[in-house]
Write a protein that holds these residues in place. Structure first.
Motif, PDB file in Angstrom:
ATOM      1  N   LYS A 173       0.915  -1.257   0.032  1.00 52.63           N
ATOM      2  CA  LYS A 173      -0.008  -0.118   0.024  1.00 52.63           C
ATOM      3  C   LYS A 173       0.954   1.273  -0.082  1.00 52.63           C
ATOM      4  CE  LYS A 173      -4.231  -1.690   2.252  1.00 52.63           C
ATOM      5  NZ  LYS A 173      -5.120  -1.388   1.126  1.00 52.63           N
ATOM      6  N   HIS A 174       2.068   1.022   0.417  1.00 49.99           N
ATOM      7  CA  HIS A 174       2.752   2.370   0.493  1.00 49.99           C
ATOM      8  C   HIS A 174       3.072   2.680  -0.795  1.00 49.99           C
ATOM      9  CE1 HIS A 174       6.592   4.766   1.139  1.00 49.99           C
ATOM     10  NE2 HIS A 174       6.311   5.084   2.645  1.00 49.99           N
ATOM     11  N   ILE A 175       3.275   3.969  -1.184  1.00 50.09           N
ATOM     12  CA  ILE A 175       3.448   4.358  -2.769  1.00 50.09           C
ATOM     13  C   ILE A 175       4.915   3.734  -3.201  1.00 50.09           C
ATOM     14  CG2 ILE A 175       4.292   6.628  -2.102  1.00 50.09           C
ATOM     15  CD1 ILE A 175       2.898   7.352  -4.884  1.00 50.09           C
ATOM     16  N   ASP A 176       5.875   3.817  -2.418  1.00 51.90           N
ATOM     17  CA  ASP A 176       7.123   3.287  -2.842  1.00 51.90           C
ATOM     18  C   ASP A 176       7.192   1.746  -3.081  1.00 51.90           C
ATOM     19  OD1 ASP A 176       8.198   5.909  -2.766  1.00 51.90           O
ATOM     20  OD2 ASP A 176       8.730   5.812  -0.794  1.00 51.90           O
ATOM     21  N   ASP A 177       6.338   1.122  -2.088  1.00 56.05           N
ATOM     22  CA  ASP A 177       6.413  -0.271  -2.241  1.00 56.05           C
ATOM     23  C   ASP A 177       5.562  -0.740  -3.613  1.00 56.05           C
ATOM     24  OD1 ASP A 177       7.686  -0.892  -0.047  1.00 56.05           O
ATOM     25  OD2 ASP A 177       5.935  -0.900   1.169  1.00 56.05           O
ATOM     26  N   TYR A 178       4.549  -0.014  -3.803  1.00 54.02           N
ATOM     27  CA  TYR A 178       3.694  -0.330  -5.009  1.00 54.02           C
ATOM     28  C   TYR A 178       4.460  -0.092  -6.372  1.00 54.02           C
ATOM     29  CZ  TYR A 178       0.355  -1.117  -8.336  1.00 54.02           C
ATOM     30  OH  TYR A 178      -0.374  -1.763  -9.457  1.00 54.02           O
ATOM     31  N   ILE A 179       5.082   1.142  -6.240  1.00 55.73           N
ATOM     32  CA  ILE A 179       5.929   1.429  -7.562  1.00 55.73           C
ATOM     33  C   ILE A 179       6.922   0.410  -7.771  1.00 55.73           C
ATOM     34  CG2 ILE A 179       7.305   2.850  -8.692  1.00 55.73           C
ATOM     35  CD1 ILE A 179       5.726   5.479  -7.203  1.00 55.73           C
ATOM     36  N   PHE A 180       7.601   0.069  -6.775  1.00 52.64           N
ATOM     37  CA  PHE A 180       8.656  -0.890  -6.889  1.00 52.64           C
ATOM     38  C   PHE A 180       8.393  -2.267  -7.354  1.00 52.64           C
ATOM     39  CE2 PHE A 180      10.699  -4.663  -4.604  1.00 52.64           C
ATOM     40  CZ  PHE A 180      11.966  -4.340  -5.028  1.00 52.64           C
ATOM     41  N   LEU A 181       7.215  -2.743  -7.022  1.00 55.86           N
ATOM     42  CA  LEU A 181       6.502  -4.013  -7.412  1.00 55.86           C
ATOM     43  C   LEU A 181       5.840  -3.773  -8.744  1.00 55.86           C
ATOM     44  CD1 LEU A 181       5.903  -6.893  -6.864  1.00 55.86           C
ATOM     45  CD2 LEU A 181       3.817  -6.180  -5.715  1.00 55.86           C
ATOM     46  N   TRP A 182       5.365  -2.731  -9.124  1.00 55.75           N
ATOM     47  CA  TRP A 182       4.620  -2.509 -10.286  1.00 55.75           C
ATOM     48  C   TRP A 182       6.048  -2.276 -11.473  1.00 55.75           C
ATOM     49  CZ3 TRP A 182       5.268   0.781 -14.331  1.00 55.75           C
ATOM     50  CH2 TRP A 182       4.402   0.682 -15.497  1.00 55.75           C
ATOM     51  N   GLU A 183       6.822  -1.639 -11.101  1.00 54.81           N
ATOM     52  CA  GLU A 183       8.210  -1.724 -12.011  1.00 54.81           C
ATOM     53  C   GLU A 183       8.777  -2.916 -12.268  1.00 54.81           C
ATOM     54  OE1 GLU A 183      12.429   0.833 -12.760  1.00 54.81           O
ATOM     55  OE2 GLU A 183      11.248   0.846 -10.584  1.00 54.81           O
ATOM     56  N   ARG A 184       9.010  -3.880 -11.215  1.00 55.80           N
ATOM     57  CA  ARG A 184       9.655  -4.908 -11.461  1.00 55.80           C
ATOM     58  C   ARG A 184       8.820  -5.837 -12.381  1.00 55.80           C
ATOM     59  NH1 ARG A 184      11.599  -8.365  -6.667  1.00 55.80           N
ATOM     60  NH2 ARG A 184      12.503  -9.690  -8.382  1.00 55.80           N
ATOM     61  N   CYS A 185       7.301  -5.997 -12.175  1.00 57.77           N
ATOM     62  CA  CYS A 185       6.637  -6.773 -13.007  1.00 57.77           C
ATOM     63  C   CYS A 185       6.507  -6.269 -14.415  1.00 57.77           C
ATOM     64  CB  CYS A 185       5.235  -6.739 -12.334  1.00 57.77           C
ATOM     65  SG  CYS A 185       5.030  -7.636 -10.976  1.00 57.77           S
ATOM     66  N   ALA A 186       6.400  -4.868 -14.670  1.00 52.76           N
ATOM     67  CA  ALA A 186       6.431  -4.377 -16.089  1.00 52.76           C
ATOM     68  C   ALA A 186       7.686  -4.332 -16.716  1.00 52.76           C
ATOM     69  CB  ALA A 186       6.069  -2.653 -15.745  1.00 52.76           C
ATOM     70  N   ARG A 187       8.564  -4.322 -15.809  1.00 52.30           N
ATOM     71  CA  ARG A 187      10.213  -4.371 -16.930  1.00 52.30           C
ATOM     72  C   ARG A 187      10.297  -6.150 -17.433  1.00 52.30           C
ATOM     73  NH1 ARG A 187      12.360  -0.058 -17.186  1.00 52.30           N
ATOM     74  NH2 ARG A 187      12.482   1.561 -15.716  1.00 52.30           N
ATOM     75  N   VAL A 188       9.628  -7.047 -16.654  1.00 48.65           N
ATOM     76  CA  VAL A 188       9.788  -8.314 -17.187  1.00 48.65           C
ATOM     77  C   VAL A 188       8.790  -8.434 -18.269  1.00 48.65           C
ATOM     78  CG1 VAL A 188       9.422 -10.869 -16.489  1.00 48.65           C
ATOM     79  CG2 VAL A 188      10.182  -9.238 -14.974  1.00 48.65           C
ATOM     80  N   ILE A 189       7.676  -7.880 -18.154  1.00 53.66           N
ATOM     81  CA  ILE A 189       6.446  -8.093 -19.194  1.00 53.66           C
ATOM     82  C   ILE A 189       6.887  -7.334 -20.507  1.00 53.66           C
ATOM     83  CG2 ILE A 189       4.237  -7.350 -19.868  1.00 53.66           C
ATOM     84  CD1 ILE A 189       3.423  -7.716 -16.986  1.00 53.66           C
ATOM     85  N   ASP A 190       7.523  -6.135 -20.265  1.00 55.33           N
ATOM     86  CA  ASP A 190       8.174  -5.462 -21.570  1.00 55.33           C
ATOM     87  C   ASP A 190       9.274  -6.337 -22.306  1.00 55.33           C
ATOM     88  OD1 ASP A 190       8.173  -3.059 -23.310  1.00 55.33           O
ATOM     89  OD2 ASP A 190      10.169  -2.613 -21.984  1.00 55.33           O
TER      90      ASP A 190
END
Length: 286
Positions: A173-190
């Motif tokens: 829920k913390h914005i830094d945690d969410y961005i961290f997780l989103w970025e990791r997932c998105a980079r793999v998908i990309d």
């Protein structure tokens, strides 16, 4: 601590895993052996992955409404687990799970055997598993399930972050945690998005043209057309639709929250998304 993964997604030996080893050494040795000697599967499963709160549950239930598809509603986190024998499969009898486990020589065979039981029980042809964070295990999935399709749901992370705030079960829920997780997932998908067996579904496109997008999705994963799967009543019976944070699952598909970040995010939080500006551009977000 910001920028960390929740314990179940962390590799290595955690305190819980160490306690399990001490309490059940023979069990743990058996589980460790299952993770060895893996061979690629020849089955054609469907995996639904993506950053949390990006529409993975909606995509999952649309596909589960297809008569040829079956699978568990709960997220299994199968490819993060070391103790797969303890993993519950709520739609299967304990005896069937035991037979699948005893006959499997490794985790890939065990997954395939569970998929067979699901298809046999529900008269389906294809098995679907949804765990958003399995996006982080795409390399593993593509290596050991080369004939399976991976459907990646993506969403503007600013809207997805707001959605995470509304979901009581969401840990990042913390914005830094969410961005961290989103970025990791998105980079793999990309990295995998040009693979023929990987199909990216943008939540915003699904909301604006559900019929067209789902038709293309079914064609991509090799399933016949089934217009009825978009009817909201097919999702209303899901146990997930009664959970807080998933209430809209039982409603018609509409982009009511698309772009809500423009009004809801304060400037100091909005600025934090500049660290993933390249991914925003890559996925077509302003």
């Amino acid at each position: 601590m910001a920028g960390t993964l929740e314990p179940s997604l962390r590799p290595g030996i955690s305190s819980n895993r160490l306690r399990s080893l001490i309490r059940r050494p023979s069990f743990c040795i058996g589980e460790a052996l299952l993770h060895c000697r893996k061979r690629p599967s020849d089955r054609r499963h469907i995996f639904v992955v993506g950053p949390p709160r990006s529409g993975t549950t909606l995509v999952q239930h649309i596909l589960l409404a297809h008569p040829a598809v079956t699978g568990p509603e709960p997220e299994t986190r199968f490819f993060f687990r070391w103790n797969i024998s303890d993993l519950p499969w709520p739609d299967l009898e304990a005896a069937a799970i035991g037979i699948a486990r005893s006959g499997a020589r490794n985790t890939i065979e065990y997954f395939d055997r569970i998929a067979t039981e699901y298809c046999r029980n529900f008269g389906a042809e294809r098995f679907l598993e949804k765990t958003p964070e399995h996006a982080l295990r795409m390399d593993f999935i593509r290596r050991y399930f080369p004939r399976s399709y991976v459907v990646c749901a993506v969403r503007d992370p600013r809207d997805a972050y707001l959605s995470a705030q509304r979901n009581v079960a969401m840990k990042a829920k913390h914005i830094d945690d969410y961005i961290f997780l989103w970025e990791r997932c998105a980079r793999v998908i990309d990295r995998w998005c040009t693979d023929a067996m990987v199909h990216v579904v943008k939540y915003e496109d699904l909301c604006s043209d559900p019929q067209g997008l789902v038709s293309r999705l079914l064609e991509t994963v090799g399933l016949p057309a089934a217009p009825a799967i978009l009817r909201e009543r097919s999702r209303a019976g899901s146990s997930v639709a009664t959970q807080r944070g998933h209430e809209r699952l039982a409603e018609s598909i509409a982009g009511l929250t698309v772009g809500s970040w423009r009004e809801a995010l304060p400037k100091n939080e909005l600025e934090k998304f500049q660290r993933v500006e390249d991914l925003l551009i890559r996925f077509g977000y302003e």
